[in-house]
Design a protein around this motif. Sequence first.
Motif, PDB file in Angstrom:
ATOM      1  N   ALA A   1      -6.811  70.655  75.758  1.00 34.57           N
ATOM      2  CA  ALA A   1      -6.429  71.853  74.998  1.00 34.57           C
ATOM      3  C   ALA A   1      -4.917  72.057  74.974  1.00 34.57           C
ATOM      4  N   ASP A   2      -4.214  71.502  75.964  1.00 37.34           N
ATOM      5  CA  ASP A   2      -2.766  71.682  76.065  1.00 37.34           C
ATOM      6  C   ASP A   2      -1.972  70.457  75.623  1.00 37.34           C
ATOM      7  N   LEU A   3      -2.685  69.386  75.260  1.00 38.80           N
ATOM      8  CA  LEU A   3      -2.019  68.103  75.023  1.00 38.80           C
ATOM      9  C   LEU A   3      -1.104  68.127  73.799  1.00 38.80           C
ATOM     10  N   ALA A   4      -1.558  68.710  72.693  1.00 37.93           N
ATOM     11  CA  ALA A   4      -0.716  68.752  71.493  1.00 37.93           C
ATOM     12  C   ALA A   4       0.564  69.541  71.763  1.00 37.93           C
ATOM     13  N   GLY A   5       0.474  70.619  72.535  1.00 37.74           N
ATOM     14  CA  GLY A   5       1.664  71.388  72.882  1.00 37.74           C
ATOM     15  C   GLY A   5       2.635  70.578  73.716  1.00 37.74           C
TER      16      GLY A   5
ATOM     17  N   ARG B   1     -13.454  60.961  77.215  1.00 42.30           N
ATOM     18  CA  ARG B   1     -13.909  62.025  78.115  1.00 42.30           C
ATOM     19  C   ARG B   1     -12.755  62.833  78.702  1.00 42.30           C
ATOM     20  N   ASP B   2     -13.078  64.037  79.141  1.00 45.94           N
ATOM     21  CA  ASP B   2     -12.249  64.841  80.030  1.00 45.94           C
ATOM     22  C   ASP B   2     -12.988  64.772  81.361  1.00 45.94           C
ATOM     23  N   ARG B   3     -12.318  64.300  82.409  1.00 46.76           N
ATOM     24  CA  ARG B   3     -13.041  64.050  83.655  1.00 46.76           C
ATOM     25  C   ARG B   3     -12.158  64.340  84.855  1.00 46.76           C
ATOM     26  N   GLU B   4     -12.839  64.492  85.981  1.00 51.57           N
ATOM     27  CA  GLU B   4     -12.159  64.647  87.260  1.00 51.57           C
ATOM     28  C   GLU B   4     -12.597  63.497  88.142  1.00 51.57           C
ATOM     29  N   THR B   5     -11.627  62.811  88.726  1.00 59.52           N
ATOM     30  CA  THR B   5     -11.911  61.685  89.612  1.00 59.52           C
ATOM     31  C   THR B   5     -11.003  61.776  90.827  1.00 59.52           C
ATOM     32  N   GLY B   6     -11.596  61.911  91.998  1.00 56.19           N
ATOM     33  CA  GLY B   6     -10.840  61.877  93.236  1.00 56.19           C
ATOM     34  C   GLY B   6      -9.709  62.882  93.326  1.00 56.19           C
TER      35      GLY B   6
ATOM     36  N   ALA C   1      -1.951  63.875  64.562  1.00 54.43           N
ATOM     37  CA  ALA C   1      -2.105  64.780  63.408  1.00 54.43           C
ATOM     38  C   ALA C   1      -1.892  66.228  63.833  1.00 54.43           C
ATOM     39  N   ALA C   2      -2.385  66.593  65.010  1.00 56.66           N
ATOM     40  CA  ALA C   2      -2.230  67.960  65.499  1.00 56.66           C
ATOM     41  C   ALA C   2      -0.777  68.274  65.836  1.00 56.66           C
ATOM     42  N   VAL C   3      -0.057  67.288  66.364  1.00 52.03           N
ATOM     43  CA  VAL C   3       1.338  67.493  66.759  1.00 52.03           C
ATOM     44  C   VAL C   3       2.250  67.532  65.541  1.00 52.03           C
TER      45      VAL C   3
END
Length: 193
Positions: free
Chosen positions: A110-114, A138-143, A160-162
């Motif tokens: 959600a914050d990546l384009a910003g 994916r959006d994931r959590e690892t370790g 495109a969003a940026v």
Amino acid sequence: MSIAFYETNAQSFFDRTVHADMSAPRAAFAARLPPGGRVLDVGCGSGRDALALAGQGFQVTATEASPALAELARAHTGLPVQVMTFDQLAWTAAFDGIWACASLLHVPRADLAGAVGRLRDALAPGGVLWMSFKYGTRDRETGGRAFTDLDEAGAQALLAAVGGLELLAMDVTGDVRDDHGSERWLAMMCRRL
């Protein structure tokens, strides 16, 4: 969450990554820069690439979100490393190139384009941005670390969003570290319009 991981595991992460061979993509990036150009290594980790780029005569500014890792990078490179997160970036047209190796992948989708938009703004017109992500959707959590994975479609959607960035090259490669042989990475080289 990811910063806490690097704070706790700074030395082991440094040891695992400081000698990873990123010479091929780094050479492709450097070839698009003016001699002695201004480079930002954002999320510099061990400082491996900041040191190599400084050794090629570029004026390197380095940032790292983890204070412990930033201290190790300072000791390794002899360069100042600013402790800073992506949401704290506020440069305008300050760099000829920005190197974001395996750092933006910790920014929530959600914050990546910003975040990428702030990097675009930090580039001088015509400046180049190189960035890499673990390959996937994916959006994931690892370790103890959060990852935002990108594939080709996700990368195109991000650009495109940026806006304001021209895609020069996109590559999917294996991991350069011997103990990560099955992992794949997506890298993009872009130019600020």
